[in-house]
Design an enzyme around this catalytic site. Structure first.
Site, PDB file in Angstrom:
ATOM      1  N   SER A 266      48.574  56.736  86.112  1.00  0.00           N
ATOM      2  CA  SER A 266      49.692  56.122  86.829  1.00  0.00           C
ATOM      3  C   SER A 266      50.641  55.304  85.963  1.00  0.00           C
ATOM      4  CB  SER A 266      49.173  55.242  87.974  1.00  0.00           C
ATOM      5  OG  SER A 266      48.425  54.154  87.468  1.00  0.00           O
ATOM      6  N   LYS A 311      49.574  46.880  93.343  1.00  0.00           N
ATOM      7  CA  LYS A 311      50.270  46.815  92.055  1.00  0.00           C
ATOM      8  C   LYS A 311      51.496  45.901  92.134  1.00  0.00           C
ATOM      9  CE  LYS A 311      48.558  51.173  90.245  1.00  0.00           C
ATOM     10  NZ  LYS A 311      48.843  52.524  89.730  1.00  0.00           N
TER      11      LYS A 311
END
Length: 377
Positions: A266, A311
Site C-alpha cells: 500500500s 491511516k
C-alpha cells in the site's frame, strides 16, 4: 397413686430437628453462594479471554520516506544524481491485532467496536484460512518488495529513464530450503543453463528438477552473475525452494528502500513520489508534510487499500497537513477525515504528482479533487 411420667410428644421432638435443619441451611447458603459466584467469575473470565475469530485494525505510524526509520535512512539512491529536499512524504500504516499466530479476546473486540479509530473484521476477510504466521510474513515481504520495484519503475517512467523487465526473488521463507542461498532482490538468469521470459516459465523449469535435489541456478545480485546450487524440498512430489518469484525490474541505478519489517503493497504511490523527488531538483513538497497511501501499478494507476480510516488517523497523529487518498477508497473516507487534515483524492501517479506540486506552490489543497467530489459523481 403415683403420677405417670408424661411421654414426649411428636411436636416437642420435631421442633429441635427443624431448628437444626434451618441453622444448617443458613450456614450452608453463604458457602453455596460463594462457590457459585466463584464459578460464575471463572466462566466470565474464561469467556472474556477466549480467542475469537476477528482482527482489529488500528492506526499505525506514519513514516517519512525521505527520512529515517529505525535509525536507517529509508530511501538511498546510488549511481544517479540526487538532489537535497525538504518537507515530508509519509507512508501510512495499519497495525493489525489477531492475525495468524495471534488472537484477540471478546473484551478487546467489544472495546474496538466503540472506538472510531479502530475497525473489527472477520479474520478470514484479512487472512486466508489456514495461513500461518510465517506465510503471512513471507507474503507481506514479497508484496512490499514488488511494490517498491513497481514504484521505482513508475517514477523512472515519468522521468524518461529506461529500465528492463526481469524475474526476481521477491521473498524467501525463513525456514525454506533456499533460506541460506537466495536473497530477496536476486534476479533469475537461468535454471540449469535454460532461461525463461516470465515467472511461469521459471517456475516450470524449477518444477522439472526432481523433488529434493539441488537446482542449478544462475542469478544476478548487485550487478554480478552467480552460479548457485539451490536446495529444494519435496512438497507433494514437486521441488520447492521456499521462495516467491515475481515480475520485477532492473534499473540503471541502485534504489534501496528500507522499512524494517513493514510489509504489504500500500505504500507504492508514496514510494514513487519520494523517488521522483530525490531525482529532481528542489523540494517536491515545498516543505509541507504530506501523507498518503495507495498501491501503484506499472501504468501509474493508484489502487485501493485497506484500513484507510486508520491511516488517516495515524497521519493526523504525526502532524501531517495533507493526505493523498486513492479515489477508489473515497466511500470509506467521507465523514471520517480527521480535523486539520486536508484529504485529496487521486487515481493516478500523475494526479498525485500534480496534487503534491500544487500544495507546494500554494500551501493549500483548495481546488484539488476531494472524496466528496468523487462520491458525488
Amino acid at each position: 397413686m403415683t403420677d405417670q411420667p408424661t411421654p414426649p410428644t411428636r411436636t416437642r421432638g420435631v421442633r429441635p430437628l427443624l431448628s437444626k435443619a434451618v441453622d444448617d441451611a443458613q450456614f450452608a447458603r453463604p458457602r453455596l453462594a460463594l462457590v457459585s459466584l466463584g464459578l460464575l467469575c471463572v466462566l466470565i473470565l474464561g469467556g472474556a479471554l477466549m480467542p475469537v475469530p476477528y482482527v482489529i485494525e488500528r492506526p499505525g505510524p506514519a513514516i517519512d520516506v525521505l527520512g529515517e526509520y529505525q535509525d536507517e535512512k529509508i530511501l538511498v539512491i546510488e549511481g544517479a544524481e540526487t538532489y537535497p529536499t525538504e518537507g515530508e512524504l509519509m507512508m501510512t500504516t495499519v497495525s493489525v491485532d489477531g492475525g495468524p499466530g495471534y488472537r484477540v479476546t471478546p473484551v478487546e473486540v467489544i472495546a474496538a467496536w466503540f472506538d472510531r479509530t479502530k475497525q473489527v473484521l472477520p479474520r478470514e476477510a484479512v487472512f486466508p484460512e489456514g495461513q500461518t504466521r510465517e506465510q503471512t510474513t513471507l507474503n507481506n515481504t514479497a508484496a512490499m518488495s514488488t511494490s517498491q520495484q513497481g514504484a521505482v519503475a513508475v517514477a523512472l517512467e515519468e522521468l524518461g529513464i529506461e529500465y528492463r523487465d526481469v524475474v526476481m526473488v521477491a521473498g524467501v521463507q525463513e525456514d525454506g530450503a533456499a533460506a541460506d542461498t537466495l536473497e530477496g532482490g536476486d534476479v533469475l538468469v537461468a535454471v540449469d543453463g535454460r532461461t525463461a521470459a516470465d515467472v511461469e516459465g521459471f517456475r516450470s523449469l524449477i518444477a522439472a528438477v526432481p523433488a529434493g535435489e539441488d537446482v542449478p541456478l544462475t542469478i544476478r545480485r548487485g550487478g554480478e552473475e552467480m552460479d548457485l546450487q539451490v536446495p529444494t524440498a519435496d512438497v507433494d512430489g514437486t521441488a520447492r525452494m521456499g521462495v516467491i518469484l515475481s515480475a520485477g525490474y532492473e534499473f540503471p541505478m541502485d534504489v534501496h528502500l528500507a522499512v524494517g519489517d513493514i510489509g504489504g503493497p500500500s505504500a507504492g504511490m508514496m514510494f514513487s513520489l519520494s523517488v521522483y523527488d530525490e531525482l529532481t531538483p528542489g523540494a517536491l513538497t515545498g516543505g509541507h508534510a504530506i501523507a498518503g497511501t495507495g498501491t501503484i501499478s506499472e501504468d501509474g494507476t493508484v489502487g485501493a487499500i485497506g484500513g484507510i480510516r486508520q491511516k488517516m488517523v495515524g497521519a493526523a497523529d504525526t502532524d501531517a497537513e495533507f493526505f493523498l487518498a486513492p479515489s477508489a477508497n473515497c466511500q470509506d473516507v467521507v465523514g471520517y477525515e480527521p480535523d486539520d487534515l486536508q484529504v485529496v483524492a487521486v487515481s493516478t501517479f500523475d494526479e498525485a504528482l500534480t496534487a503534491t506540486e500544487t500544495i507546494a506552490e500554494t500551501g493549500s489543497a483548495e481546488g484539488l479533487p476531494t472524496c466528496e467530489d468523487v462520491t458525488a459523481k
